[in-house]
Scaffold this active site. Structure first.
Site, short mmCIF file in Angstrom:
data_model
loop_
_atom_site.label_atom_id
_atom_site.label_comp_id
_atom_site.label_asym_id
_atom_site.label_seq_id
_atom_site.Cartn_x
_atom_site.Cartn_y
_atom_site.Cartn_z
CG ASP A 277 3.65 -20.66 0.29
OD1 ASP A 277 3.02 -20.11 -0.43
OD2 ASP A 277 4.94 -20.73 0.17
CG HIS B 205 9.89 -28.56 6.46
ND1 HIS B 205 9.75 -27.23 6.64
CD2 HIS B 205 8.59 -28.83 6.62
CE1 HIS B 205 8.70 -26.59 6.96
NE2 HIS B 205 7.94 -27.65 7.06
CE1 TYR C 26 10.72 -20.70 11.00
CE2 TYR C 26 8.42 -21.15 10.07
CZ TYR C 26 9.83 -20.75 9.85
OH TYR C 26 9.99 -19.86 8.91
CE1 TYR D 68 10.57 -15.96 8.77
CE2 TYR D 68 8.65 -14.70 10.00
CZ TYR D 68 8.80 -15.82 9.13
OH TYR D 68 8.11 -16.73 8.78
NE ARG D 69 7.17 -18.70 12.23
CZ ARG D 69 5.98 -19.00 11.43
NH1 ARG D 69 5.95 -18.09 10.23
NH2 ARG D 69 5.07 -19.58 12.02
C1 LIG Z 1 5.30 -26.46 3.45
C2 LIG Z 1 5.09 -25.34 4.44
C3 LIG Z 1 4.99 -24.03 4.18
C4 LIG Z 1 4.76 -22.94 4.95
N1 LIG Z 1 4.76 -21.61 4.53
C5 LIG Z 1 4.74 -20.65 5.32
C6 LIG Z 1 4.28 -19.24 4.82
O1 LIG Z 1 4.21 -19.02 3.74
N2 LIG Z 1 4.10 -18.14 5.87
C7 LIG Z 1 4.25 -18.65 7.25
O2 LIG Z 1 4.00 -17.81 7.82
N3 LIG Z 1 4.47 -19.93 7.52
C8 LIG Z 1 4.53 -20.95 6.69
N4 LIG Z 1 4.82 -22.20 7.23
C9 LIG Z 1 4.82 -22.37 8.88
C10 LIG Z 1 3.47 -22.70 9.36
O3 LIG Z 1 2.88 -23.86 8.83
C11 LIG Z 1 2.33 -21.58 9.41
O4 LIG Z 1 3.37 -20.46 10.00
C12 LIG Z 1 1.46 -21.93 10.38
O5 LIG Z 1 0.37 -20.90 10.15
C13 LIG Z 1 1.54 -21.83 11.92
O6 LIG Z 1 1.13 -22.68 12.60
P1 LIG Z 1 -0.32 -22.17 13.39
O7 LIG Z 1 -0.96 -21.03 12.60
O8 LIG Z 1 -1.18 -23.28 13.70
O9 LIG Z 1 -0.06 -21.61 14.74
P2 LIG Z 1 0.26 -22.23 16.19
O10 LIG Z 1 1.09 -23.48 16.03
O11 LIG Z 1 -1.07 -22.48 16.65
O12 LIG Z 1 1.15 -21.11 16.77
C14 LIG Z 1 2.40 -20.89 16.57
C15 LIG Z 1 3.05 -20.48 17.95
O13 LIG Z 1 2.54 -19.14 18.26
C16 LIG Z 1 2.45 -19.22 19.60
N5 LIG Z 1 0.84 -19.05 19.82
C17 LIG Z 1 -0.12 -19.44 18.99
N6 LIG Z 1 -1.44 -19.04 19.47
C18 LIG Z 1 -1.04 -18.42 20.61
C19 LIG Z 1 -2.00 -17.84 21.42
N7 LIG Z 1 -3.54 -17.77 21.04
N8 LIG Z 1 -1.74 -16.88 22.34
C20 LIG Z 1 -0.24 -16.85 22.51
N9 LIG Z 1 0.63 -17.64 22.01
C21 LIG Z 1 0.08 -18.26 21.05
C22 LIG Z 1 2.57 -20.53 20.15
O14 LIG Z 1 3.94 -20.31 20.89
C23 LIG Z 1 2.73 -21.47 19.21
O15 LIG Z 1 3.72 -22.44 19.03
C24 LIG Z 1 4.90 -23.40 6.43
C25 LIG Z 1 4.79 -24.53 6.77
C26 LIG Z 1 5.21 -25.63 5.98
C27 LIG Z 1 5.16 -27.00 6.67
#
Ligand SMILES: Cc1cc2nc3c(=O)[nH]c(=O)nc-3n(C[C@H](O)[C@H](O)[C@H](O)COP(=O)(O)OP(=O)(O)OC[C@H]3O[C@@H](n4cnc5c(N)ncnc54)[C@H](O)[C@@H]3O)c2cc1C
Ligand SMILES: Cc1cc2nc3c(=O)[nH]c(=O)nc-3n(C[C@H](O)[C@H](O)[C@H](O)COP(=O)(O)OP(=O)(O)OC[C@H]3O[C@@H](n4cnc5c(N)ncnc54)[C@H](O)[C@@H]3O)c2cc1C
Lengths: 547, 547
Positions: free
Chosen positions: A168, A409, A106, A490-491
């Site tokens: 995941d 991806h 994303y 959804y996203r």
């Molecule tokens: C192989 C694979 C499988 C995955 N499977 C899943 C899955 O099962 N379910 C799922 O949900 N996702 C999945 N993902 C997507 C992703 O990896 C996860 O959602 C991951 O948890 C998001 O990154 P993060 O938690 O570090 O969030 P961040 O990258 O820190 O945040 C995401 C976005 O939210 C906003 N944000 C974050 N923190 C704040 C804050 N404190 N205040 C304001 N805005 C903020 C920002 O815009 C940021 O870009 C997958 C990805 C891969 C590569």
């Protein structure tokens, strides 16, 4: 590639001269401490998931220098975050908060506007502020990952009492994932629904700190117990938005259900999708199927083994069905079109009741096979799903990223009712667009309570511009096709936010007009994450920033 | 009393002359049709619950002419609502929307600002727009009551398939109750959590119609399946607020769980409250106790029989414990300090598992008695709880309003963790304040998943000014006492909104500042429900409107 040069130089944000930019960065260093501000002026370092970069997206869909930060700042406290917000307002510098920046698929850690100053909140603000073992709640800072929370629960000897719900991949931030409305796979899989209470720094020039819900009552002992408080519930406007910086979040924890048991069914015919989904729906709504389970395409069972596609097929276009079947038939899972990974919770006799109902229903599909877990080797993907659906973070899911070299991806993530006809419609449109683009189709239906998130992962070689373009075209076509049929995402990925937001077009885009009104009221200078989720501040609106 | 004269004449809103007011009302009649606009210039008619007035609160806590409308208007469509909003902006007339106006205990149908024009949405906009028997959802207009929804489900022959969740009184509006974040008593008892999708007319002068969630995507088929959509989730800001007029709402329906069974336990000692609550907590969080059950004080078992207090006691002050015990011991329930009314769901053997656990746990409290339902006469209150916890609307709960002549009531509704120490603290403070005020104490704990709403109903004679004043004092003292201990109300009466809002005071009232920012952005002319939930538009702020 491990590193990418910055051919376009330091990405200074629009509207600021280089000299001014360097001046204001010095000021920021004075405010926060020089060691907590880093310029992005060397090169873009990639690295793997656990050492991901925070300056950019290590899986770029567009040119690698499109979505990159000019600098990264590491606040150590809420006061630091306030200082940064005031500084940004003073100098009109766009800032972009991430919790950990593992938002792969994303946009990763990247900001939407090139040259934004990224606030990496998680690096220093990573405390677990409380785990309440009586109320089954916790209070977290942005840098707490699913792994860290899980480990701390084990460390405190509470592992037998309470579970977390993990996506995941367990390396993400609980706050970051939840704010992007991510999903996990236990009955607590809808993370947003499971949060309780936010602390937010607002983007206005006074950088006010607000606590939502019961947290607004000084001395409240219910901040994590009751999500609503009194008056308007404002939490929602801080998810998938650019209205505030979340510095704390409460989360509920799941009580150990007293037993659990994974199960797996395979279905040989592609055409079983619709009838199977129609069988799943009533079982899911009535909680006989209890978790956010995944119904995955056979190809994923192969790709998640982590071997490159070239192991199986080197021809052009999507991998042919015969080849897939042939290789699948040699796996523990056997040949199949669809695999359902589920879990039943509770004591054995309660599980048996539910599992028997499920078994009878699933066997209405011709060729349905229940796979015996005891026949599954310890390194089978099945056990990864078993861990995740019982609250243990994992990384196996990363493996399918190896499907192509320099594997990156991006996800197409539309929402639909749990209806066979909808599953078919989405599957068919994805198949058609993938065929056109010559890309392998890897769809997984994540089945919520009354809806499914279809997640179609396009895996592409990020160094091959042609492939990137095809991947983007395929995605954009699917978004448009889906919207015409009434399905919305959804996203989405940074690059697609404007397009997706535009599909939410009822009454001439009334929802975006509402979003804009709120944006202008809360962030009049437009400094916070401009463009995120398609919301552009007034200073940017109508100037062609949309992609 | 059946009618109350308007001694202060037609309540024309502040800042508008009588002649202008009559002119703008004529204009409104031209816009909507004269038959759909009624002036409140005759007298205040009360009536009973099912024929409640829409001009005022039939259970006034303050002077009966304090919270009253100048006129009531009956829109017949979303376009009508838009016309009214534009009209109100043009002439700066405060308008106050109600769905049905049965918000008894919290202000009934009354507006917060005297002389507001009440929009009675429910009278003409009362269609059930859809009942989806596959997804278990429905889409409603404001005038659909819990009774009406229940009846329509039966009429369509779906009664065996799906349930609604109803509050203790079934005559309220599903939308009105849900927007005020009301509760019912099945596992779907948190109504706000169960809604999916809103259509809102915004209060700005263009009266824009917004659909939230997936409803923002033209042609979406997931509006009622998935509550979030893409981008910020704005639904929450339209609950307990004055930011918009809700014209449609989606709601989920509960699948028939395949069996149900009410149970009831009594506990003789007042002091069992804390240990009992501590027993309830883990059972509730782990869904062994599945519904929002009520733990009620013994006095309510007596008062809900519907006989006046004078039947039992005519002395001054709260009814003495001995008298209460003596009368209770003659009821089917027997003498007791506390009564727990719960329900177990699912097939018999699944229920048995849960009921056995509950029985063993509850019996740890000395004197605990399980009451045999077969010994309960058909007119016992137990069966009302049985109906409600299985989704059948009821009216029995009204009976305790007869406790005093001209019975009116007002609720103190603080939220606490499900902790014995919190239950005791709240019970003790309520007891102390009731004793001071000489009022009978009727507390009921409604146990949600991780929190309880304590509902303390003060029943008072609305015609006795002295009693009204005492009731108000008692309430205000309890709110302050509770806030000092960290407890806040989940909802409150019109007259107490400013006080309650002020207890949500973290960081110098940052949440109210946020609310004000949103209010000014969405309703710059301040026409919509000024003062509701303590939110005053700019035109009113700082002018002493707070009570
Ligand atoms: C192989 C694979 C499988 C995955 N499977 C899943 C899955 O099962 N379910 C799922 O949900 N996702 C999945 N993902 C997507 C992703 O990896 C996860 O959602 C991951 O948890 C998001 O990154 P993060 O938690 O570090 O969030 P961040 O990258 O820190 O945040 C995401 C976005 O939210 C906003 N944000 C974050 N923190 C704040 C804050 N404190 N205040 C304001 N805005 C903020 C920002 O815009 C940021 O870009 C997958 C990805 C891969 C590569
Ligand atoms: C004996 C007794 C028992 C009760 N038990 C319960 C109970 O168990 N649970 C419970 O929740 N309540 C209970 N109540 C309180 C009340 O009766 C119900 O909550 C009732 O459903 C509220 O009235 P209503 O649905 O007609 O809402 P309304 O009066 O129509 O609405 C309530 C408020 O919400 C706002 N509003 C309503 N509709 C709209 C709209 N369309 N757009 C914008 N704003 C709007 C308005 O400010 C309005 O004043 C009880 C009351 C009594 C007397």
């Amino acid at each position: 590639p491990d590193t990418v040069p910055l051919t376009r130089g330091l990405p200074i944000p629009q509207g600021i001269s280089a000299s001014t930019f360097h001046m204001v960065i010095s000021e920021l260093k004075t405010l926060l401490g020089a060691q907590h501000v880093e310029l992005n002026d060397a090169e873009l370092k990639n690295g793997w998931y656990m050492q991901h970069p925070n300056t950019h997206d290590m899986m770029p869909l567009l040119h690698s220098e499109e979505f990159i930060a000019s600098a990264v700042v590491y606040p150590g406290s809420v006061e630091d975050v306030q200082r940064i917000v005031k500084w940004a307002n003073k100098h009109l510098v766009p800032i972009y908060p991430i919790s950990m920046g593992r938002n792969l698929g994303y946009g990763g850690a990247a900001p939407r506007v090139r040259g934004s100053v990224t606030l990496d909140l998680g690096r220093r603000m990573n405390r677990i502020l409380s785990i309440n073992e009586e109320d089954y709640t916790c209070l977290l800072e942005p840098g707490v990952s699913f792994y860290a929370l899980h480990e701390e629960i084990q460390r405190r000897g509470l592992g037998d009492k309470m579970w977390i719900d993990t996506p995941d991949l367990g390396g993400g931030s609980v706050i970051g994932n939840t704010l992007d409305r991510g999903v996990g796979y236990t009955p607590y899989g809808d993370h947003w629904a499971q949060h309780a209470g936010l602390e937010v720094v607002l983007p206005g020039d006074d950088a006010r700190v607000v606590r939502t819900g019961m947290g607004a009552l000084e001395g409240a002992n219910t901040w994590q117990c009751f999500p609503y408080g009194f008056g308007p519930v404002s939490d929602g406007i801080f998810s998938q938005s650019n209205f505030g910086i979340v510095t704390k979040m409460g989360m509920t924890l799941m009580p150990n259900p007293g037993g659990f048991e994974s199960f797996m069914y395979t279905f040989p015919d592609e055409s079983s999708l619709a009838p199977l989904i129609d069988i799943i729906r009533p079982l899911r709504i009535s909680n006989i199927l209890e978790n956010v389970a995944q119904l995955r395409h056979g190809l994923q069972t192969l790709s998640v083994k982590g071997l490159p596609r070239s192991t199986y097929y080197t021809g052009p276009g999507p991998i042919p069905q015969e080849i897939l079947s042939e290789h699948l038939s040699r796996t523990a899972t056997g040949d199949c079109a669809w695999v359902y990974y589920g879990m039943s919770y509770g004591p054995a006799h309660i599980r048996k009741y539910k599992l028997d109902v499920i078994d009878a229903e699933f066997h209405k599909i011709p060729g349905c096979r229940k796979i015996d877990p005891s026949k599954m080797p310890a390194d089978e993907y099945f056990w990864s799903r078993d861990r995740i659906a019982s609250g243990t973070p994992d990384l196996e899911e990363l493996k399918w990223v190896n499907w192509v070299p320099n594997g990156s991806h991006i996800a197409f993530s539309p929402v639909s009712p749990i209806q066979g006809k909808d599953a078919s419609a989405l599957y068919e449109l994805a198949k058609k667009r993938h065929a056109e683009a010559g890309i392998d189709l890897m769809p997984a239906f994540c089945v919520g309570l009354r809806e499914m998130h279809l997640i179609v992962e396009i895996v592409f070689d990020a160094t091959d511009e042609g492939v990137r373009k095809r991947a983007e075209r395929c995605l954009r076509d699917m978004i448009d096709d889906a919207a015409k049929l009434g399905y919305g995402e959804y996203r989405t990925h940074l690059a697609l936010m404007d397009q997706v937001a535009a599909t939410y077009n009822f009454n001439d885009g009334a929802l975006m007009k509402l979003n804009n009104t709120l944006k202008d009221a809360l962030d009049p200078n437009g400094i916070l994450a401009p463009g995120r989720c398609g919301i552009w501040p007034k200073r940017y609106r109508g100037r062609g920033w949309e992609l």
